[in-house]
Design a protein around this motif. Structure first.
Motif, short mmCIF file in Angstrom:
data_model
loop_
_atom_site.label_atom_id
_atom_site.label_comp_id
_atom_site.label_asym_id
_atom_site.label_seq_id
_atom_site.Cartn_x
_atom_site.Cartn_y
_atom_site.Cartn_z
N GLY A 187 2.87 6.40 -2.32
CA GLY A 187 4.01 7.25 -2.63
C GLY A 187 4.16 7.60 -4.09
N LEU A 188 3.21 7.23 -4.91
CA LEU A 188 3.32 7.53 -6.34
C LEU A 188 3.14 9.02 -6.59
N LYS A 189 4.05 9.61 -7.37
CA LYS A 189 3.96 11.00 -7.79
C LYS A 189 3.27 11.06 -9.16
N PHE A 206 0.82 -1.21 0.00
CA PHE A 206 0.00 0.00 0.00
C PHE A 206 0.87 1.27 0.00
N ASP A 207 1.97 1.26 0.76
CA ASP A 207 2.78 2.47 0.85
C ASP A 207 3.45 2.80 -0.48
N LYS A 241 -3.07 5.42 1.11
CA LYS A 241 -2.57 6.11 2.32
C LYS A 241 -3.38 5.68 3.54
N THR A 242 -4.70 5.56 3.40
CA THR A 242 -5.54 5.14 4.52
C THR A 242 -5.22 3.71 4.93
N LEU A 243 -5.08 2.83 3.95
CA LEU A 243 -4.80 1.43 4.24
C LEU A 243 -3.39 1.25 4.80
N ALA A 244 -2.42 2.02 4.31
CA ALA A 244 -1.05 1.91 4.81
C ALA A 244 -0.95 2.38 6.25
#
Length: 223
Positions: free
Chosen positions: A177-179, A172-173, A206-209
């Motif tokens: 972190g994808l731009k 998930f992270d 982001k929520t799941l990570a």
């Protein structure tokens, strides 16, 4: 013999002076002090008695007889025995300090050379991206503990999960972190273009990570 007339005259004079002082005190207390008649008269009588006795005692003391004066003068003329002065103790003469030899000025230490300034540490250069533009956060295999269930992200099915794993996305992270440039690179390799931004994969990831749950992930886990 004493001069009784002179003594009586001095006594009368003393009491007259005392009477004047007492009357003056009484008048001052009436006029300036605001005292009553009886109070001022009482204080004036007291002043009269005290001053009269004091002046009468001073002025009417009996004078000494001529014989007593001569005897006193004879006593004062007698030579006074002078005690021999004690032998003065020898005064110890302090030894005069000898002049200390003048010390030559010590040579001044040479000034220390300033230490050379350390060169500022070089800033870490950013890792260069892969030649094909592949994001640096991707990996060839999942981390220890296994890959995350990317199907908990809305819009990711089993086949799309396999495609993401093949691109190097396992957790998930990594998705969080994808731009923008990373999203464009991944989007080009997906069958359905624009799904990453349309379904908000980054926000869900982001929520799941962070250990949270999305509405889709809650429904997915219950099913």
């Amino acid at each position: 013999m004493y001069n009784d007339k002179g003594t009586i005259g001095m006594a009368l004079g003393s009491w007259l002076v005392a009477m004047a002082v007492g009357a003056l005190a009484t008048i001052l207390l009436w006029l300036l002090g605001g005292w009553g008649f009886m109070q001022g008269a009482f204080v004036g009588a007291v002043v009269f008695g005290v001053v009269g006795l004091l002046i009468s005692w001073i002025m009417t003391r009996p004078l000494p007889m001529p014989g007593e004066i001569a005897a006193n003068m004879a006593d004062t003329d007698a030579p006074v025995a002078v005690k021999p002065a004690a032998a003065s103790a020898p005064v110890a003469t302090a030894a005069t300090p000898t002049a200390e030899p003048v010390k030559a000025d010590a040579p001044k230490p040479a000034p220390k050379k300033a230490a050379p300034k350390k060169a500022a540490p070089k800033k870490a250069e950013p890792k260069a991206a892969a030649p094909d533009g592949r994001p640096t956060g991707l990996s060839d295999a999942a981390r220890e503990g296994g890959a995350d269930d990317l199907k908990l992200i809305s819009g990711v099915g089993p086949k799309l999960e396999e495609t993401l794993n093949g691109l190097g996305i396992w957790h998930f992270d990594q998705v969080a972190g994808l731009k923008k440039k990373d999203i464009a690179w991944v989007d080009e390799r997906l069958r359905f273009k624009g799904r990453i931004e349309r379904d908000d994969w980054v926000g869900q990831a982001k929520t799941l990570a962070g250990g949270g749950e999305t509405e889709f992930s809650k429904k997915k886990r219950k099913s």
